[in-house]
Design a protein around this motif. Structure first.
Motif, mmCIF file in Angstrom:
data_model
loop_
_atom_site.group_PDB
_atom_site.id
_atom_site.type_symbol
_atom_site.label_atom_id
_atom_site.label_comp_id
_atom_site.label_asym_id
_atom_site.label_seq_id
_atom_site.Cartn_x
_atom_site.Cartn_y
_atom_site.Cartn_z
ATOM 1 N N PRO A 18 -108.179 -18.633 -39.528
ATOM 2 C CA PRO A 18 -107.411 -19.796 -40.001
ATOM 3 C C PRO A 18 -108.278 -21.037 -40.131
ATOM 4 C CG PRO A 18 -106.191 -18.607 -38.320
ATOM 5 C CD PRO A 18 -107.572 -18.022 -38.337
ATOM 6 N N LEU A 19 -109.196 -21.236 -39.178
ATOM 7 C CA LEU A 19 -110.075 -22.397 -39.239
ATOM 8 C C LEU A 19 -110.980 -22.338 -40.460
ATOM 9 C CD1 LEU A 19 -111.280 -24.971 -38.117
ATOM 10 C CD2 LEU A 19 -112.737 -23.585 -36.612
ATOM 11 N N ALA A 20 -111.510 -21.138 -40.743
ATOM 12 C CA ALA A 20 -112.380 -20.979 -41.908
ATOM 13 C C ALA A 20 -111.609 -21.252 -43.200
ATOM 14 C CB ALA A 20 -112.964 -19.569 -41.933
ATOM 15 N N GLU A 21 -110.364 -20.801 -43.243
ATOM 16 C CA GLU A 21 -109.542 -21.046 -44.431
ATOM 17 C C GLU A 21 -109.263 -22.533 -44.606
ATOM 18 O OE1 GLU A 21 -106.055 -18.712 -44.023
ATOM 19 O OE2 GLU A 21 -107.081 -16.792 -44.268
ATOM 20 N N ASP A 22 -108.966 -23.220 -43.490
ATOM 21 C CA ASP A 22 -108.684 -24.657 -43.560
ATOM 22 C C ASP A 22 -109.923 -25.438 -43.978
ATOM 23 O OD1 ASP A 22 -106.108 -24.162 -42.800
ATOM 24 O OD2 ASP A 22 -106.413 -24.680 -40.692
ATOM 25 N N ARG A 23 -111.082 -25.030 -43.453
ATOM 26 C CA ARG A 23 -112.334 -25.691 -43.826
ATOM 27 C C ARG A 23 -112.628 -25.469 -45.312
ATOM 28 N NH1 ARG A 23 -116.380 -23.234 -41.968
ATOM 29 N NH2 ARG A 23 -117.951 -24.885 -42.124
ATOM 30 N N ALA A 24 -112.407 -24.266 -45.772
ATOM 31 C CA ALA A 24 -112.633 -23.959 -47.179
ATOM 32 C C ALA A 24 -111.709 -24.782 -48.068
ATOM 33 C CB ALA A 24 -112.419 -22.469 -47.430
ATOM 34 N N HIS A 25 -110.462 -24.948 -47.622
ATOM 35 C CA HIS A 25 -109.497 -25.739 -48.384
ATOM 36 C C HIS A 25 -109.935 -27.195 -48.473
ATOM 37 C CE1 HIS A 25 -105.785 -26.989 -50.149
ATOM 38 N NE2 HIS A 25 -105.387 -27.667 -49.093
ATOM 39 N N VAL A 26 -110.384 -27.744 -47.336
ATOM 40 C CA VAL A 26 -110.849 -29.137 -47.305
ATOM 41 C C VAL A 26 -112.051 -29.323 -48.222
ATOM 42 C CG1 VAL A 26 -112.005 -30.869 -45.861
ATOM 43 C CG2 VAL A 26 -109.951 -29.712 -45.029
ATOM 44 N N LEU A 27 -112.996 -28.392 -48.166
ATOM 45 C CA LEU A 27 -114.195 -28.494 -48.994
ATOM 46 C C LEU A 27 -113.868 -28.372 -50.481
ATOM 47 C CD1 LEU A 27 -116.651 -26.435 -46.779
ATOM 48 C CD2 LEU A 27 -116.803 -28.876 -47.289
ATOM 49 N N THR A 28 -112.907 -27.514 -50.794
ATOM 50 C CA THR A 28 -112.493 -27.385 -52.190
ATOM 51 C C THR A 28 -111.877 -28.684 -52.697
ATOM 52 O OG1 THR A 28 -112.100 -25.011 -51.929
ATOM 53 C CG2 THR A 28 -111.026 -26.105 -53.781
ATOM 54 N N LEU A 29 -110.998 -29.265 -51.878
ATOM 55 C CA LEU A 29 -110.375 -30.533 -52.247
ATOM 56 C C LEU A 29 -111.418 -31.646 -52.348
ATOM 57 C CD1 LEU A 29 -107.144 -30.433 -50.037
ATOM 58 C CD2 LEU A 29 -107.268 -30.251 -52.517
ATOM 59 N N LEU A 30 -112.391 -31.619 -51.435
ATOM 60 C CA LEU A 30 -113.451 -32.629 -51.454
ATOM 61 C C LEU A 30 -114.248 -32.551 -52.744
ATOM 62 C CD1 LEU A 30 -114.950 -34.823 -49.761
ATOM 63 C CD2 LEU A 30 -116.480 -32.995 -48.998
ATOM 64 N N SER A 31 -114.556 -31.340 -53.155
ATOM 65 C CA SER A 31 -115.312 -31.154 -54.388
ATOM 66 C C SER A 31 -114.529 -31.651 -55.594
ATOM 67 C CB SER A 31 -115.653 -29.664 -54.562
ATOM 68 O OG SER A 31 -116.361 -29.441 -55.755
ATOM 69 N N ARG A 32 -113.237 -31.349 -55.622
ATOM 70 C CA ARG A 32 -112.393 -31.809 -56.728
ATOM 71 C C ARG A 32 -112.210 -33.316 -56.699
ATOM 72 N NH1 ARG A 32 -106.974 -28.673 -56.234
ATOM 73 N NH2 ARG A 32 -106.504 -30.025 -58.024
ATOM 74 N N LEU A 33 -112.095 -33.868 -55.491
ATOM 75 C CA LEU A 33 -111.888 -35.309 -55.349
ATOM 76 C C LEU A 33 -113.125 -36.091 -55.762
ATOM 77 C CD1 LEU A 33 -109.793 -37.394 -54.422
ATOM 78 C CD2 LEU A 33 -110.738 -37.206 -52.116
ATOM 79 N N GLU A 34 -114.289 -35.518 -55.531
ATOM 80 C CA GLU A 34 -115.519 -36.195 -55.938
ATOM 81 C C GLU A 34 -115.568 -36.364 -57.453
ATOM 82 O OE1 GLU A 34 -120.334 -35.953 -55.108
ATOM 83 O OE2 GLU A 34 -119.051 -34.218 -54.688
ATOM 84 N N ALA A 35 -115.004 -35.399 -58.158
ATOM 85 C CA ALA A 35 -114.976 -35.473 -59.620
ATOM 86 C C ALA A 35 -113.872 -36.395 -60.124
ATOM 87 C CB ALA A 35 -114.792 -34.076 -60.209
ATOM 88 N N ALA A 36 -112.844 -36.627 -59.290
ATOM 89 C CA ALA A 36 -111.726 -37.492 -59.704
ATOM 90 C C ALA A 36 -111.261 -38.328 -58.507
ATOM 91 C CB ALA A 36 -110.579 -36.651 -60.245
ATOM 92 N N PRO A 37 -112.084 -39.290 -58.073
ATOM 93 C CA PRO A 37 -111.773 -40.068 -56.864
ATOM 94 C C PRO A 37 -110.539 -40.945 -56.971
ATOM 95 C CG PRO A 37 -113.651 -40.998 -58.025
ATOM 96 C CD PRO A 37 -113.359 -39.691 -58.673
ATOM 97 N N HIS A 38 -110.044 -41.187 -58.176
ATOM 98 C CA HIS A 38 -108.881 -42.051 -58.337
ATOM 99 C C HIS A 38 -107.581 -41.265 -58.512
ATOM 100 C CE1 HIS A 38 -111.497 -45.497 -58.512
ATOM 101 N NE2 HIS A 38 -112.183 -44.960 -59.510
#
Length: 246
Positions: A18-38
Protein backbone atom coordinates in the motif's frame (compact mmCIF):
# COMPACT_ATOMS: atom_id res chain seq x y z
CA UNK A 1 15.14 11.55 -12.10
CA UNK A 2 11.46 12.04 -11.27
CA UNK A 3 10.38 9.78 -14.13
CA UNK A 4 12.74 7.10 -12.85
CA UNK A 5 11.21 7.36 -9.39
CA UNK A 6 7.73 6.99 -10.86
CA UNK A 7 8.70 3.90 -12.82
CA UNK A 8 10.46 2.28 -9.86
CA UNK A 9 7.63 3.10 -7.44
CA UNK A 10 5.10 1.62 -9.82
CA UNK A 11 7.02 -1.58 -10.60
CA UNK A 12 5.14 -4.90 -10.27
CA UNK A 13 7.36 -6.03 -7.41
CA UNK A 14 6.15 -3.21 -5.17
CA UNK A 15 2.55 -3.08 -6.37
CA UNK A 16 1.43 -5.25 -3.47
CA UNK A 17 2.58 -2.69 -0.90
CA UNK A 18 0.00 0.00 0.00
CA UNK A 19 2.83 2.41 0.80
CA UNK A 20 4.48 1.76 -2.56
CA UNK A 21 1.18 2.36 -4.33
CA UNK A 22 0.61 5.62 -2.44
CA UNK A 23 4.14 6.80 -3.20
CA UNK A 24 3.69 5.95 -6.86
CA UNK A 25 0.41 7.88 -6.91
CA UNK A 26 2.04 10.95 -5.33
CA UNK A 27 4.94 10.84 -7.79
CA UNK A 28 2.58 10.49 -10.73
CA UNK A 29 0.57 13.50 -9.57
CA UNK A 30 3.79 15.42 -8.95
CA UNK A 31 4.96 14.77 -12.48
CA UNK A 32 1.63 15.89 -13.92
CA UNK A 33 1.51 18.93 -11.65
CA UNK A 34 4.95 20.04 -12.75
CA UNK A 35 3.63 20.23 -16.29
CA UNK A 36 0.48 22.11 -15.20
CA UNK A 37 1.19 23.91 -11.88
CA UNK A 38 -1.90 26.11 -12.18
CA UNK A 39 -4.34 23.21 -12.44
CA UNK A 40 -6.33 23.55 -9.19
CA UNK A 41 -8.05 20.19 -9.51
CA UNK A 42 -4.71 18.46 -9.99
CA UNK A 43 -3.18 20.40 -7.08
CA UNK A 44 -6.12 19.39 -4.90
CA UNK A 45 -5.57 15.74 -5.72
CA UNK A 46 -1.86 16.09 -5.02
CA UNK A 47 -2.44 17.74 -1.63
CA UNK A 48 -4.94 15.08 -0.62
CA UNK A 49 -2.51 12.32 -1.65
CA UNK A 50 0.33 13.95 0.29
CA UNK A 51 -1.80 14.29 3.43
CA UNK A 52 -2.83 10.63 3.18
CA UNK A 53 0.79 9.59 2.70
CA UNK A 54 1.76 11.33 5.95
CA UNK A 55 -0.53 8.90 7.79
CA UNK A 56 2.11 6.22 7.09
CA UNK A 57 5.20 7.69 8.80
CA UNK A 58 8.34 5.95 7.64
CA UNK A 59 11.83 6.65 6.34
CA UNK A 60 10.58 6.21 2.78
CA UNK A 61 7.88 8.84 3.22
CA UNK A 62 10.29 11.22 4.94
CA UNK A 63 12.83 10.88 2.14
CA UNK A 64 10.16 11.51 -0.49
CA UNK A 65 8.78 14.60 1.25
CA UNK A 66 12.22 16.06 1.95
CA UNK A 67 13.21 15.49 -1.68
CA UNK A 68 10.24 17.27 -3.23
CA UNK A 69 9.73 20.01 -0.61
CA UNK A 70 12.17 22.43 -2.22
CA UNK A 71 10.76 22.32 -5.71
CA UNK A 72 10.11 26.07 -6.27
CA UNK A 73 7.08 25.62 -8.52
CA UNK A 74 5.17 23.88 -5.71
CA UNK A 75 4.80 27.31 -4.08
CA UNK A 76 2.77 28.53 -7.04
CA UNK A 77 0.61 25.41 -7.32
CA UNK A 78 -2.50 25.82 -5.15
CA UNK A 79 -5.55 23.66 -4.59
CA UNK A 80 -9.16 24.82 -4.80
CA UNK A 81 -8.91 26.20 -1.27
CA UNK A 82 -5.78 28.19 -2.11
CA UNK A 83 -3.48 25.92 -0.08
CA UNK A 84 -0.01 25.90 -1.69
CA UNK A 85 1.26 22.44 -2.55
CA UNK A 86 4.59 23.22 -0.90
CA UNK A 87 2.73 24.03 2.32
CA UNK A 88 0.91 20.70 2.03
CA UNK A 89 4.23 18.88 1.63
CA UNK A 90 5.81 20.63 4.62
CA UNK A 91 2.68 20.20 6.75
CA UNK A 92 2.67 16.48 5.94
CA UNK A 93 6.36 16.33 6.79
CA UNK A 94 5.63 17.86 10.20
CA UNK A 95 2.82 15.35 10.69
CA UNK A 96 5.33 12.49 10.45
CA UNK A 97 6.35 13.36 13.99
CA UNK A 98 9.55 12.46 15.78
CA UNK A 99 12.30 12.24 14.63
CA UNK A 100 11.60 13.38 11.06
CA UNK A 101 9.74 16.57 11.98
CA UNK A 102 12.90 17.81 13.70
CA UNK A 103 14.53 18.09 10.28
CA UNK A 104 12.24 20.98 9.33
CA UNK A 105 13.87 24.40 9.44
CA UNK A 106 12.42 27.39 11.28
CA UNK A 107 11.69 28.98 7.91
CA UNK A 108 9.76 25.92 6.77
CA UNK A 109 7.67 25.89 9.95
CA UNK A 110 6.96 29.60 9.57
CA UNK A 111 5.87 28.98 5.98
CA UNK A 112 3.49 26.24 7.14
CA UNK A 113 1.96 28.57 9.76
CA UNK A 114 1.58 31.41 7.26
CA UNK A 115 -0.12 29.09 4.81
CA UNK A 116 -2.24 27.05 7.15
CA UNK A 117 -4.86 24.99 5.35
CA UNK A 118 -7.67 26.67 7.21
CA UNK A 119 -8.77 26.70 10.83
CA UNK A 120 -11.95 24.79 10.00
CA UNK A 121 -10.90 21.48 11.54
CA UNK A 122 -12.54 22.16 14.91
CA UNK A 123 -15.62 23.65 13.30
CA UNK A 124 -15.98 20.64 11.02
CA UNK A 125 -15.86 18.33 14.03
CA UNK A 126 -18.46 20.45 15.84
CA UNK A 127 -20.65 20.49 12.73
CA UNK A 128 -20.43 16.71 12.47
CA UNK A 129 -21.43 16.21 16.13
CA UNK A 130 -24.33 18.68 15.98
CA UNK A 131 -25.56 17.20 12.69
CA UNK A 132 -25.42 13.70 14.16
CA UNK A 133 -27.51 14.85 17.15
CA UNK A 134 -29.97 16.53 14.77
CA UNK A 135 -30.22 13.39 12.66
CA UNK A 136 -30.96 11.23 15.72
CA UNK A 137 -33.56 13.62 17.16
CA UNK A 138 -35.39 14.22 13.89
CA UNK A 139 -35.17 10.57 12.85
CA UNK A 140 -36.75 9.56 16.14
CA UNK A 141 -39.43 12.25 15.77
CA UNK A 142 -40.33 11.11 12.25
CA UNK A 143 -40.51 7.46 13.32
CA UNK A 144 -42.66 8.14 16.39
CA UNK A 145 -45.05 10.39 14.49
CA UNK A 146 -45.44 7.92 11.63
CA UNK A 147 -46.16 5.07 14.06
CA UNK A 148 -48.72 7.20 15.92
CA UNK A 149 -50.41 8.33 12.69
CA UNK A 150 -50.58 4.87 11.14
CA UNK A 151 -51.89 3.39 14.38
CA UNK A 152 -54.59 6.04 14.70
CA UNK A 153 -58.17 4.91 14.20
CA UNK A 154 -58.96 8.17 12.41
CA UNK A 155 -56.13 7.98 9.88
CA UNK A 156 -56.10 10.64 7.18
CA UNK A 157 -53.55 11.18 4.44
CA UNK A 158 -53.19 14.84 5.40
CA UNK A 159 -51.83 13.74 8.79
CA UNK A 160 -48.67 12.64 6.99
CA UNK A 161 -47.84 16.34 6.65
CA UNK A 162 -47.26 16.52 10.41
CA UNK A 163 -43.85 14.76 10.36
CA UNK A 164 -42.83 16.58 7.15
CA UNK A 165 -40.86 19.38 8.93
CA UNK A 166 -38.95 16.82 10.97
CA UNK A 167 -38.28 14.79 7.82
CA UNK A 168 -36.91 17.91 6.14
CA UNK A 169 -34.58 18.57 9.05
CA UNK A 170 -33.50 14.93 8.99
CA UNK A 171 -32.56 15.24 5.31
CA UNK A 172 -30.65 18.44 6.07
CA UNK A 173 -28.78 16.78 8.94
CA UNK A 174 -27.79 13.81 6.78
CA UNK A 175 -26.68 16.08 3.93
CA UNK A 176 -24.56 18.10 6.36
CA UNK A 177 -22.94 14.93 7.69
CA UNK A 178 -22.02 13.91 4.14
CA UNK A 179 -20.69 17.38 3.29
CA UNK A 180 -18.67 17.52 6.52
CA UNK A 181 -17.06 14.17 5.77
CA UNK A 182 -16.28 15.39 2.26
CA UNK A 183 -14.72 18.59 3.64
CA UNK A 184 -12.55 16.60 6.04
CA UNK A 185 -11.41 14.54 3.04
CA UNK A 186 -10.68 17.79 1.13
CA UNK A 187 -13.23 17.18 -1.60
CA UNK A 188 -13.19 20.32 -3.80
CA UNK A 189 -16.95 21.05 -3.78
CA UNK A 190 -17.47 20.35 -0.06
CA UNK A 191 -16.93 23.92 1.15
CA UNK A 192 -19.56 25.26 -1.23
CA UNK A 193 -22.02 22.58 -0.16
CA UNK A 194 -21.46 23.41 3.50
CA UNK A 195 -22.07 27.08 2.79
CA UNK A 196 -25.35 26.28 1.03
CA UNK A 197 -26.45 23.98 3.84
CA UNK A 198 -25.61 26.63 6.43
CA UNK A 199 -28.14 28.95 4.79
CA UNK A 200 -30.69 26.22 4.19
CA UNK A 201 -30.68 25.30 7.88
CA UNK A 202 -32.39 28.53 8.77
CA UNK A 203 -35.41 27.46 6.74
CA UNK A 204 -36.19 25.24 9.74
CA UNK A 205 -37.46 28.37 11.46
CA UNK A 206 -40.26 28.71 8.89
CA UNK A 207 -42.22 25.53 9.78
CA UNK A 208 -41.57 26.22 13.46
CA UNK A 209 -43.20 29.65 13.14
CA UNK A 210 -46.10 28.25 11.09
CA UNK A 211 -46.74 25.45 13.56
CA UNK A 212 -46.43 27.96 16.39
CA UNK A 213 -49.34 29.88 14.86
CA UNK A 214 -51.47 26.73 14.86
CA UNK A 215 -50.22 25.32 18.14
CA UNK A 216 -47.77 26.92 20.54
CA UNK A 217 -46.85 23.53 21.99
CA UNK A 218 -46.17 21.98 18.57
CA UNK A 219 -44.16 24.99 17.46
CA UNK A 220 -42.10 24.87 20.65
CA UNK A 221 -41.35 21.17 20.18
CA UNK A 222 -40.33 21.72 16.57
CA UNK A 223 -38.09 24.63 17.53
CA UNK A 224 -36.39 22.69 20.34
CA UNK A 225 -35.79 19.66 18.13
CA UNK A 226 -34.46 22.00 15.45
CA UNK A 227 -31.93 23.73 17.72
CA UNK A 228 -29.09 21.26 16.93
CA UNK A 229 -29.79 21.83 13.24
CA UNK A 230 -29.58 25.60 13.64
CA UNK A 231 -26.38 25.25 15.65
CA UNK A 232 -24.87 22.93 13.03
CA UNK A 233 -25.83 25.45 10.34
CA UNK A 234 -23.90 28.18 12.15
CA UNK A 235 -20.82 25.99 12.62
CA UNK A 236 -21.06 24.77 9.01
CA UNK A 237 -21.08 28.39 7.83
CA UNK A 238 -17.99 29.22 9.89
CA UNK A 239 -16.22 26.08 8.64
CA UNK A 240 -17.14 26.91 5.04
CA UNK A 241 -15.70 30.42 5.36
CA UNK A 242 -12.51 28.97 6.81
CA UNK A 243 -12.18 26.60 3.85
CA UNK A 244 -13.16 29.08 1.16
CA UNK A 245 -10.85 31.85 2.32
CA UNK A 246 -7.87 29.75 1.27
Amino acid sequence: MLQERVEVAGSPGEAQSPLAEDRAHVLTLLSRLEAAPHDEALATGFNRAIVELAKQPSVEVFELLSEIADRPWLTHARDVHGWPCRAAVLWSWAELGYPWALELSAEDLAYVRENAHGSAGGWLTLTFVLSAISAVLNGAAVLLLLVAILASSSFEVLLLLVPAPFAGMLVHALATLVATNAAQARTPSAAGRLKTLSYAGWIALVPAVLMGVLSIEAGAVLFIVGLPLLASSVSAGVAARGLLKR
